[in-house]
Design a protein around this motif. Structure first.
Motif, short mmCIF file in Angstrom:
data_model
loop_
_atom_site.label_atom_id
_atom_site.label_comp_id
_atom_site.label_asym_id
_atom_site.label_seq_id
_atom_site.Cartn_x
_atom_site.Cartn_y
_atom_site.Cartn_z
N LYS A 122 0.89 -1.14 0.07
CA LYS A 122 0.10 -0.11 0.10
C LYS A 122 0.79 1.26 -0.02
N THR A 140 1.86 5.29 0.36
CA THR A 140 1.28 6.47 1.21
C THR A 140 0.83 7.28 0.38
N SER A 141 0.00 8.43 0.97
CA SER A 141 -0.62 9.37 0.59
C SER A 141 0.42 10.44 -0.32
#
Length: 368
Positions: free
Chosen positions: A133, A135-136
């Protein structure tokens, strides 16, 4: 005359103009693929010297791991290696392939100690990528792995999941695929105890163990301040991390760390776990065996010169199916830096209190 000059061209000398790279910068987030299995290098034979050095670093006093005579009286063939030393060695195998470019190790779950390890056993490790995943911010991503440690016979001694924040080689590039694994909140009591042989409690001496309090003397909700503190020195942290062959840059490269957020090296999170576990002897002296790791979070960084304190909360007491010799306590071990734990610091609202550095949920076995 030119025919008499030494020949220096790459073609004539056999030396390439540009030598192929033989070193590795380690994996970045983009290099991981969901479902791949990574076999980690350098099997490690655990020796009595490793055990002695581990004791010197943390001062752990649990009798089963400290004394061959005590362990044999209970039914072990000898003193088993401390559970966290096993964890750190297996963890260390994974670092060059998983977290050498880590920003931080974020957490653990579903960890089980499945077979005792003794001096002379050889440990090796492999990991499966179970989640990815980004990160923003787009400059890093979270890598989830399931790591397995085996002995020289191929038997699994340890299995655990962890997730780590890893830098991207090219910040801003989108992730090709994202998936977050579902992990259990806790290991079930019926899955505990595989690493603990049937014990002869007639051989369990409370006086030699250093505590009169057994499994039945603890209740859910009880909180224990472990009282003592231990200051972390740079040298001992460096020795410990090398002991595990953990090569993470954030722990070693002081020059490179000057350009990071904190401007200095971070203490390995596992060092904090072992310190807090050793401190927990004062109040939990008969909690001799870590059977499982339910969850763990490194809340804040620790640096050389900080002093670690710890306290524990009993979350649950459980009987083990078919076992009348030992019972299990689910314990929440909290560590703080430069903050004594007589008031049991943990959270203020949804945020951790200032000074809290570790929140560690595990199952421990105690004699009944």
């Amino acid at each position: 005359m030119s025919d008499l000059l030494p020949e220096t061209s790459a073609a004539k000398t056999g030396v390439p103009k540009a030598s192929a790279a033989k070193t590795s910068p380690g994996r970045f987030f983009e290099d991981f693929r969901l479902g791949e299995t990574i076999v980690h290098a350098t099997p490690r034979t655990v020796t009595a010297g490793d055990v002695s050095l581990y004791t010197a670093l943390y001062g752990s006093r649990f009798a089963v791991q400290s004394s061959d005579a005590f362990a044999v009286a209970l039914g072990y063939p000898g003193a088993p290696v401390d559970d966290l030393l096993v964890f750190h060695i297996v963890f260390g195998k994974t670092v060059p392939d998983i977290s050498i470019n880590a920003v931080a190790n974020l957490g653990y779950a579903d960890g089980r100690f499945l077979k005792p390890v003794y001096p002379g056993d050889t440990l090796s490790a492999a990991s499966e990528v179970i989640g990815l995943k980004q990160t923003s911010g787009g400059d890093a991503g979270i890598v989830y792995v399931r790591s397995i440690g085996r002995n020289q016979h191929g038997e699994i001694v340890l299995s655990y999941a962890r997730w780590v924040l890893v830098r991207k080689r090219n910040p801003g590039t989108p992730a090709e695929f994202e998936a977050v694994p579902e992990l259990p909140r806790a290991v079930l009591p019926e899955a505990l105890g595989e690493s603990c042989p049937a014990l002869s409690l007639a051989g369990y001496d409370d006086g030699l163990a250093g505590s009169a309090f057994r499994w039945g003397d603890y209740q859910a909700g009880e909180r224990i301040d472990h009282v003592d503190g231990m200051t972390v020195e740079e040298a001992e942290h460096q020795i410990a991390t090398r002991l595990y062959q953990n090569t993470a840059k954030v722990h070693f490269d002081g020059h490179g760390a000057r350009e990071t957020r904190f401007g200095k090296r971070l203490i390995y999170g596992g060092h904090v776990i072992s310190l807090a576990r050793a401190l927990s002897f004062n109040g939990l002296g008969n909690a001799f065996h870590i059977a499982a790791i339910n969850a763990g979070r490194h809340v804040a960084p620790l640096f050389a010169g900080d002093t670690v304190y710890a306290w524990s909360e009993v979350l649950e007491a459980a009987e083990l199916p078919g076992r009348e010799d030992v019972g299990a306590l689910r314990l929440r071990l909290v560590a703080a830096k430069n903050l004594p734990c007589d008031e049991h610091p943990l959270k203020l609202g949804d945020q951790y209190a200032e000074g809290v550095i570790l929140d560690f949920d595990y199952w421990a076995l105690l004699p009944r």
